[in-house]
Design a protein around this motif. Structure first.
Motif, PDB file in Angstrom:
ATOM      1  N   TRP A 111       0.976  -1.155   0.038  1.00 43.37           N
ATOM      2  CA  TRP A 111       0.090   0.574   0.340  1.00 43.37           C
ATOM      3  C   TRP A 111       0.955   1.364   0.198  1.00 43.37           C
ATOM      4  O   TRP A 111       0.579   2.384  -0.670  1.00 43.37           O
TER       5      TRP A 111
ATOM      6  N   LYS B 214       0.529   3.884  -2.996  1.00 41.49           N
ATOM      7  CA  LYS B 214       0.175   5.447  -2.774  1.00 41.49           C
ATOM      8  C   LYS B 214       1.393   6.526  -3.313  1.00 41.49           C
ATOM      9  O   LYS B 214       1.073   7.469  -3.415  1.00 41.49           O
TER      10      LYS B 214
ATOM     11  N   PHE C  79      -6.835   4.994   0.643  1.00 38.96           N
ATOM     12  CA  PHE C  79      -7.630   3.762  -0.306  1.00 38.96           C
ATOM     13  C   PHE C  79      -8.243   3.160   0.666  1.00 38.96           C
ATOM     14  O   PHE C  79      -8.754   2.833   1.722  1.00 38.96           O
TER      15      PHE C  79
ATOM     16  N   GLY D 125      -8.877  -2.213  -0.440  1.00 37.17           N
ATOM     17  CA  GLY D 125      -8.520  -3.218  -1.224  1.00 37.17           C
ATOM     18  C   GLY D 125      -8.264  -4.250  -0.685  1.00 37.17           C
ATOM     19  O   GLY D 125      -8.777  -4.984   0.138  1.00 37.17           O
TER      20      GLY D 125
ATOM     21  N   TYR E  95      -8.861  -1.914  -5.582  1.00 36.52           N
ATOM     22  CA  TYR E  95      -8.700  -0.830  -4.234  1.00 36.52           C
ATOM     23  C   TYR E  95      -9.710  -0.110  -4.290  1.00 36.52           C
ATOM     24  O   TYR E  95     -10.204   0.477  -6.101  1.00 36.52           O
TER      25      TYR E  95
ATOM     26  N   ALA F 253      -9.806   4.071  -4.848  1.00 38.00           N
ATOM     27  CA  ALA F 253      -9.590   5.290  -4.344  1.00 38.00           C
ATOM     28  C   ALA F 253      -9.477   6.942  -4.138  1.00 38.00           C
ATOM     29  O   ALA F 253     -10.752   6.688  -5.050  1.00 38.00           O
TER      30      ALA F 253
END
Length: 125
Positions: A7, A11, A60, A63, A77, A79
């Motif tokens: 993650w 990101k 997020f 996920g 996921y 966003a």
């Protein structure tokens, strides 16, 4: 790569600079984005995203992570990104392949903004 690192890696693709993006996206990457030309590949995909303003923040939700085989990670996921008073939402997927024990590259990414007036929404009314 453990889940937290997955993650964090994803990101960084939304918020990191163009050089960071170029470093993490594979030359063979395929992307589908919600604006023309929609389907991008290789350096075209890298430059299309690297040359856009970066998001100042992204969250997020929903996920999921799959590891279908050694050295391959697939994530999905929702966003919600923001920058300078602008927001953007999309359902996304990314696929990473491992090049060496600590080196991963994005080989696939797609973004689908929420559909307006979809059949599911109409049947719920």
């Amino acid at each position: 790569m453990d889940d937290d690192r997955v993650w964090s890696f994803e990101k960084s693709l939304w918020t990191g600079g163009a050089d960071h993006y170029r470093e993490l996206v594979d030359d063979e990457c395929l992307m589908v984005l919600p604006h023309p030309p929609f389907v991008l590949s290789g350096s075209q995909a890298i430059e299309a995203v690297a040359d856009t303003p970066r998001w100042s923040g992204v969250d997020f939700s929903n996920g999921q992570i799959a590891r279908p085989q050694e050295g391959l990670i697939v994530i999905a996921y929702h966003a919600k990104a923001s920058r300078d008073g602008e927001t953007y939402e999309a359902h996304c997927t990314s696929t990473y392949r491992r090049l060496s024990p600590e080196v991963w590259r994005v080989i696939q990414h797609q973004q689908t903004p929420p559909l307006v007036g979809s059949t599911a929404e109409k049947t719920a009314e």
